[in-house]
Design a protein around this motif. Sequence first.
Motif, PDB file in Angstrom:
ATOM      1  N   ARG A   1      19.606   2.059  89.410  1.00  0.00           N
ATOM      2  CA  ARG A   1      19.853   2.291  88.008  1.00  0.00           C
ATOM      3  C   ARG A   1      19.013   3.453  87.506  1.00  0.00           C
ATOM      4  N   SER A   2      19.639   4.317  86.744  1.00  0.00           N
ATOM      5  CA  SER A   2      18.912   5.452  86.189  1.00  0.00           C
ATOM      6  C   SER A   2      18.017   4.986  85.047  1.00  0.00           C
ATOM      7  N   GLN A   6      18.804   2.049  82.285  1.00  0.00           N
ATOM      8  CA  GLN A   6      17.876   0.944  82.070  1.00  0.00           C
ATOM      9  C   GLN A   6      17.464   0.866  80.605  1.00  0.00           C
ATOM     10  N   SER A   7      17.254   2.021  79.969  1.00  0.00           N
ATOM     11  CA  SER A   7      16.899   2.045  78.543  1.00  0.00           C
ATOM     12  C   SER A   7      18.011   1.464  77.695  1.00  0.00           C
ATOM     13  N   VAL A   8      19.252   1.810  78.009  1.00  0.00           N
ATOM     14  CA  VAL A   8      20.397   1.286  77.263  1.00  0.00           C
ATOM     15  C   VAL A   8      20.479  -0.228  77.457  1.00  0.00           C
ATOM     16  N   ARG A   9      20.295  -0.689  78.687  1.00  0.00           N
ATOM     17  CA  ARG A   9      20.328  -2.127  78.971  1.00  0.00           C
ATOM     18  C   ARG A   9      19.221  -2.846  78.206  1.00  0.00           C
ATOM     19  N   SER A 162      18.417   4.451  69.636  1.00  0.00           N
ATOM     20  CA  SER A 162      17.056   4.162  70.080  1.00  0.00           C
ATOM     21  C   SER A 162      16.803   4.706  71.469  1.00  0.00           C
ATOM     22  N   CYS A 163      17.841   5.045  72.167  1.00  0.00           N
ATOM     23  CA  CYS A 163      17.687   5.533  73.552  1.00  0.00           C
ATOM     24  C   CYS A 163      17.635   7.048  73.635  1.00  0.00           C
ATOM     25  N   LEU A 164      17.589   7.738  72.499  1.00  0.00           N
ATOM     26  CA  LEU A 164      17.564   9.201  72.517  1.00  0.00           C
ATOM     27  C   LEU A 164      16.249   9.722  73.037  1.00  0.00           C
TER      28      LEU A 164
END
Length: 164
Positions: A1-2, A6-9, A162-164
């Motif tokens: 997983r990139s 992972q941040s999006v998850r 939030s993942c930016l």
Amino acid sequence: RSPEAQSVRDARVLGTLFFRLASFPVTVISAVRGAAIGGGFGLVCCSDVVVAESKAVFATSEVRLGIVPGVISPYIVRKLGCGRAAVPMLSGSRMSAAEAKEMGLVNRIVESDVPDSVFQNALLGVVNEHLAAAPNAVRRTKELLRKIHPLPAAMPAARRRSCL
């Protein structure tokens, strides 16, 4: 997983947690000893009642880390209003328990320089006060509050930002 995936998850998992807490059908009481920063600040904003020690600190530090507090932002704005939410969200600066109470984030402050039992007793007093309410009336009142001031509909967009 990139790392991005992972941040999006992670944002989705946290977003679900915050939504469930904010929409919980009975009174949610939080106790803050130490610091409520970032996600902890979000948890406090999802709570109905907050008891904090006088030396507690509160902050949305995300902007100081170069990230947007997207996942917690709907709950911060819902709890504090857009005008009051802007200052901590845009600056990332820390605020004291007294400042948090003045802002409407904290409901009760207990002195920090007292034995742990004093804080626990104060918290228990708040819990017992809320347990004295009729459970069905509390559920219906929480439902009424959600109808008057609904949970944000833009949750997926907030999570993505939030993942930016």
